[in-house]
Design an enzyme around this catalytic site. Structure first.
Site, PDB file in Angstrom:
ATOM      1  N   GLY A   9       0.797  -1.326  -0.024  1.00 33.04           N
ATOM      2  CA  GLY A   9       0.198  -0.048   0.099  1.00 33.04           C
ATOM      3  C   GLY A   9       0.948   1.419  -0.078  1.00 33.04           C
ATOM      4  O   GLY A   9       0.550   2.183   0.625  1.00 33.04           O
ATOM      5  N   ARG A  12      -0.132   5.559  -1.798  1.00 32.58           N
ATOM      6  CA  ARG A  12      -0.732   6.796  -1.271  1.00 32.58           C
ATOM      7  C   ARG A  12      -0.774   6.682   0.311  1.00 32.58           C
ATOM      8  O   ARG A  12      -0.630   5.495   0.705  1.00 32.58           O
ATOM      9  CB  ARG A  12      -2.225   6.919  -1.901  1.00 32.58           C
ATOM     10  CG  ARG A  12      -3.078   5.748  -1.426  1.00 32.58           C
ATOM     11  CD  ARG A  12      -4.370   5.988  -2.213  1.00 32.58           C
ATOM     12  NE  ARG A  12      -5.330   4.759  -2.006  1.00 32.58           N
ATOM     13  CZ  ARG A  12      -6.114   4.707  -0.958  1.00 32.58           C
ATOM     14  NH1 ARG A  12      -6.482   5.663  -0.250  1.00 32.58           N
ATOM     15  NH2 ARG A  12      -6.790   3.423  -0.810  1.00 32.58           N
ATOM     16  N   ASP A  60      -2.853  -7.773  -5.286  1.00 30.81           N
ATOM     17  CA  ASP A  60      -3.892  -7.530  -4.335  1.00 30.81           C
ATOM     18  C   ASP A  60      -3.331  -8.391  -3.121  1.00 30.81           C
ATOM     19  O   ASP A  60      -3.342  -9.895  -3.534  1.00 30.81           O
ATOM     20  CB  ASP A  60      -5.176  -8.044  -4.811  1.00 30.81           C
ATOM     21  CG  ASP A  60      -6.413  -8.193  -3.556  1.00 30.81           C
ATOM     22  OD1 ASP A  60      -5.867  -8.220  -2.462  1.00 30.81           O
ATOM     23  OD2 ASP A  60      -7.572  -8.228  -4.182  1.00 30.81           O
ATOM     24  N   ASN A  87       2.021  -2.192   5.304  1.00 31.27           N
ATOM     25  CA  ASN A  87       1.304  -1.126   5.614  1.00 31.27           C
ATOM     26  C   ASN A  87      -0.294  -1.179   5.181  1.00 31.27           C
ATOM     27  O   ASN A  87      -1.067  -0.361   6.031  1.00 31.27           O
ATOM     28  CB  ASN A  87       2.240   0.261   5.035  1.00 31.27           C
ATOM     29  CG  ASN A  87       1.049   1.193   4.898  1.00 31.27           C
ATOM     30  OD1 ASN A  87       0.983   2.010   5.848  1.00 31.27           O
ATOM     31  ND2 ASN A  87       0.552   1.546   3.649  1.00 31.27           N
ATOM     32  N   TYR A 153     -12.380  -3.887  12.209  1.00 35.11           N
ATOM     33  CA  TYR A 153     -11.139  -3.399  11.983  1.00 35.11           C
ATOM     34  C   TYR A 153     -10.337  -3.417  13.376  1.00 35.11           C
ATOM     35  O   TYR A 153      -9.014  -3.699  13.339  1.00 35.11           O
ATOM     36  CB  TYR A 153     -11.249  -2.057  11.560  1.00 35.11           C
ATOM     37  CG  TYR A 153     -10.000  -1.217  11.386  1.00 35.11           C
ATOM     38  CD1 TYR A 153      -9.379  -1.284  10.339  1.00 35.11           C
ATOM     39  CD2 TYR A 153      -9.826  -0.230  12.330  1.00 35.11           C
ATOM     40  CE1 TYR A 153      -8.090  -0.303  10.143  1.00 35.11           C
ATOM     41  CE2 TYR A 153      -8.550   0.625  12.399  1.00 35.11           C
ATOM     42  CZ  TYR A 153      -7.566   0.443  11.146  1.00 35.11           C
ATOM     43  OH  TYR A 153      -6.648   1.276  10.875  1.00 35.11           O
ATOM     44  N   LYS A 157      -6.504  -5.376  13.840  1.00 32.85           N
ATOM     45  CA  LYS A 157      -5.385  -4.595  13.991  1.00 32.85           C
ATOM     46  C   LYS A 157      -4.800  -5.340  15.475  1.00 32.85           C
ATOM     47  O   LYS A 157      -3.523  -5.274  15.672  1.00 32.85           O
ATOM     48  CB  LYS A 157      -5.541  -3.007  14.536  1.00 32.85           C
ATOM     49  CG  LYS A 157      -5.955  -2.501  12.912  1.00 32.85           C
ATOM     50  CD  LYS A 157      -4.735  -2.536  12.112  1.00 32.85           C
ATOM     51  CE  LYS A 157      -4.928  -1.962  10.525  1.00 32.85           C
ATOM     52  NZ  LYS A 157      -3.764  -1.992   9.776  1.00 32.85           N
TER      53      LYS A 157
HETATM   54  P1  NAP Z   1      -5.292   5.037   3.000  1.00 34.99           P
HETATM   55  O1  NAP Z   1      -4.700   6.201   2.494  1.00 34.99           O
HETATM   56  O2  NAP Z   1      -6.573   4.684   2.790  1.00 34.99           O
HETATM   57  O3  NAP Z   1      -4.467   3.785   2.329  1.00 34.99           O
HETATM   58  C1  NAP Z   1      -4.828   2.385   2.090  1.00 34.99           C
HETATM   59  C2  NAP Z   1      -3.384   1.888   1.422  1.00 34.99           C
HETATM   60  O4  NAP Z   1      -3.797   0.252   1.681  1.00 34.99           O
HETATM   61  C3  NAP Z   1      -3.666   2.133   0.164  1.00 34.99           C
HETATM   62  O5  NAP Z   1      -2.393   2.330  -0.397  1.00 34.99           O
HETATM   63  C4  NAP Z   1      -4.074   0.868  -0.705  1.00 34.99           C
HETATM   64  O6  NAP Z   1      -3.596   0.433  -1.820  1.00 34.99           O
HETATM   65  C5  NAP Z   1      -3.598  -0.133   0.239  1.00 34.99           C
HETATM   66  N1  NAP Z   1      -4.484  -1.525   0.076  1.00 34.99           N
HETATM   67  C6  NAP Z   1      -5.892  -1.644   0.458  1.00 34.99           C
HETATM   68  N2  NAP Z   1      -6.147  -2.776   0.280  1.00 34.99           N
HETATM   69  C7  NAP Z   1      -5.030  -3.585  -0.348  1.00 34.99           C
HETATM   70  C8  NAP Z   1      -5.083  -4.707  -1.085  1.00 34.99           C
HETATM   71  N3  NAP Z   1      -5.910  -5.705  -1.050  1.00 34.99           N
HETATM   72  N4  NAP Z   1      -3.880  -5.103  -1.577  1.00 34.99           N
HETATM   73  C9  NAP Z   1      -2.898  -4.043  -1.782  1.00 34.99           C
HETATM   74  N5  NAP Z   1      -2.831  -2.730  -1.122  1.00 34.99           N
HETATM   75  C10 NAP Z   1      -3.994  -2.703  -0.359  1.00 34.99           C
HETATM   76  O7  NAP Z   1      -5.050   4.477   4.378  1.00 34.99           O
HETATM   77  P2  NAP Z   1      -3.666   5.019   5.497  1.00 34.99           P
HETATM   78  O8  NAP Z   1      -4.308   6.029   6.411  1.00 34.99           O
HETATM   79  O9  NAP Z   1      -2.565   5.382   4.591  1.00 34.99           O
HETATM   80  O10 NAP Z   1      -3.488   3.710   6.171  1.00 34.99           O
HETATM   81  C11 NAP Z   1      -2.241   2.955   6.015  1.00 34.99           C
HETATM   82  C12 NAP Z   1      -2.145   1.952   7.196  1.00 34.99           C
HETATM   83  O11 NAP Z   1      -2.132   2.598   8.658  1.00 34.99           O
HETATM   84  C13 NAP Z   1      -3.142   0.916   7.213  1.00 34.99           C
HETATM   85  O12 NAP Z   1      -3.038  -0.386   7.611  1.00 34.99           O
HETATM   86  C14 NAP Z   1      -4.177   1.594   8.173  1.00 34.99           C
HETATM   87  O13 NAP Z   1      -5.128   0.516   9.135  1.00 34.99           O
HETATM   88  C15 NAP Z   1      -3.045   2.186   9.385  1.00 34.99           C
HETATM   89  N6  NAP Z   1      -3.702   3.319  10.146  1.00 34.99           N
HETATM   90  C16 NAP Z   1      -4.111   4.285   9.586  1.00 34.99           C
HETATM   91  C17 NAP Z   1      -4.629   5.323  10.616  1.00 34.99           C
HETATM   92  C18 NAP Z   1      -5.351   6.748   9.968  1.00 34.99           C
HETATM   93  O14 NAP Z   1      -5.746   7.391  11.152  1.00 34.99           O
HETATM   94  N7  NAP Z   1      -5.130   6.911   8.831  1.00 34.99           N
HETATM   95  C19 NAP Z   1      -4.466   5.336  12.032  1.00 34.99           C
HETATM   96  C20 NAP Z   1      -4.172   3.871  12.272  1.00 34.99           C
HETATM   97  C21 NAP Z   1      -3.651   3.003  11.509  1.00 34.99           C
HETATM   98  P3  NAP Z   1      -4.685   0.827  -3.204  1.00 34.99           P
HETATM   99  O15 NAP Z   1      -5.098   2.190  -2.933  1.00 34.99           O
HETATM  100  O16 NAP Z   1      -3.540   0.603  -4.468  1.00 34.99           O
HETATM  101  O17 NAP Z   1      -5.623  -0.264  -3.334  1.00 34.99           O
END
Ligand code: NAP
Length: 245
Positions: A9, A12, A60, A87, A153, A157
Site C-alpha cells: 500500500g 498513497r 492484491d 502497511n 477493524y 489490528k
Molecule cells: P489509505 O490512505 O486509505 O491507504 C490504504 C492503502 O492500503 C492504500 O495504499 C491501498 O492501496 C492499500 N490497500 C488496501 N487494500 C489493499 C490490497 N488488497 N492489496 C494491496 N494494497 C491494499 O490509508 P492510510 O491511512 O494510509 O493507512 C495505512 C495503514 O495505516 C493501514 O493499515 C491503516 O489501518 C493504518 N492506520 C491508519 C490510521 C489513520 O488514521 N489514517 C490510523 C491507524 C492505523 P490501493 O489504493 O492501491 O488499493
C-alpha cells in the site's frame, strides 16, 4: 549492496510517505499497490526523476498467488528484501450488527491474510535464507483499546499485534526483528468518513491537540527499521499524540 524495502500500500497515504522517506535514504524501494495504479506511476516517476531506485509492484495482497508473484518479481529484480513494511489496510465505520459478511471478509482478508501472505513469502524466500531482516507491521490504536463502530477493524489490528509478538519470537534467532506501529488519528484518506466537527471533537480528546501526520508515522517506521532500534523486537510503538496511554 543497496538494501531493498517493500512497502505494501505504498502508493498513497502513510505508505507513500514511508516510500518517499526510504527512497531519500538510498534504498531500492518496492511500492506495492492494488487499485492506485495512477498514483503509483506518478510516485515512481517523481522518485526516479530524482535518481532513486523504485519498482512498482501490483498485487492484491489478500490473494496468495498475487503476493507470491510480487515477491518473486522483487527478488528477480533486487535479489533480496531487507525490510518489509506491512502497511496496506482498510477500515470500515459501521455498527457491528450492520456490517455485511462481505465487508467483514474483505477487512480480514486484507488486513490479516494480506499481511500473512506477504510476510510468509518474504521470510521463506529471502529473510530466513539471508539470516537477516526487519519487519514492521501497521496496527492501530484501535487494535490496543478497541474502537466503537470499528469492531472488525479493531479485531484485525489487535491480531496484527499478536502476529508481531509471536513472529518476533519465532524468527529472532534468524536475526530478524518484528515490530508494530499503532498510529492514532492520522490525516489520510482513511479519515474521509469524518466531517470537520468529528475531527474537532477528536482533536479535543488528544492531549497534543492535533491530528497526526504521515511523517509522524513514517518517523517511527524509519526508527524501527534502523540500527538505532537494534535491541527492539516484538514491541508496539504508538504515535498518537497521547490519545491513548
Ligand atoms: P489509505 O490512505 O486509505 O491507504 C490504504 C492503502 O492500503 C492504500 O495504499 C491501498 O492501496 C492499500 N490497500 C488496501 N487494500 C489493499 C490490497 N488488497 N492489496 C494491496 N494494497 C491494499 O490509508 P492510510 O491511512 O494510509 O493507512 C495505512 C495503514 O495505516 C493501514 O493499515 C491503516 O489501518 C493504518 N492506520 C491508519 C490510521 C489513520 O488514521 N489514517 C490510523 C491507524 C492505523 P490501493 O489504493 O492501491 O488499493
Amino acid at each position: 549492496m543497496t538494501e531493498t524495502v517493500l512497502i505494501t500500500g505504498g502508493a498513497r497515504g502513510i505508505g507513500k510517505k514511508i516510500a518517499e522517506d526510504f527512497a531519500t535514504l538510498g534504498y531500492n524501494v518496492c511500492i506495492n499497490y492494488n487499485k492506485s495504479e495512477k498514483e503509483a506511476s506518478i510516485l515512481k516517476e517523481e522518485l526516479a526523476s530524482m535518481g532513486y531506485s523504485v519498482l512498482m509492484c501490483k498485487a492484491d495482497i489478500s490473494k496468495e498467488n498475487e503476493a507470491r508473484e510480487m515477491i518473486d518479481t522483487i527478488l528477480k529484480t533486487f535479489g533480496k528484501i531487507d525490510i518489509l513494511v506491512n502497511n496496506a489496510g482498510i477500515c470500515n465505520y459501521e455498527l457491528f450488527t450492520d456490517i455485511s459478511y462481505d465487508n467483514i471478509k474483505k477487512i480480514i482478508d486484507t488486513n490479516l491474510l494480506g499481511t500473512i501472505n506477504v510476510t510468509k513469502e518474504v521470510l521463506k524466500k529471502s529473510m530466513i535464507k539471508n539470516q537477516s531482516g526487519n519487519i514492521i507491521n501497521m496496527s492501530s490504536i484501535w487494535g490496543i483499546v478497541g474502537g466503537s463502530c470499528e469492531v472488525v477493524y479493531s479485531m484485525t489490528k489487535a491480531g496484527i499485534i499478536g502476529f508481531t509478538k509471536a513472529l518476533a519470537k519465532e524468527v529472532s534467532l534468524s536475526n530478524i526483528r518484528v515490530n508494530a506501529v499503532a498510529p492514532g488519528v492520522i490525516d489520510t484518506d482513511m479519515l474521509s468518513n469524518l466531517n470537520k466537527e468529528d475531527i474537532d471533537n477528536l482533536k479535543e480528546q488528544i492531549p497534543l491537540n492535533k491530528i497526526g501526520t504521515k511523517e509522524d508515522v513514517s518517523n517511527v517506521v524509519l526508527f524501527l527499521s534502523s540500527n538505532k532500534s537494534k535491541y527492539i523486537t516484538g514491541q508496539v510503538i504508538s504515535p498518537n499524540g497521547g490519545f491513548i496511554m
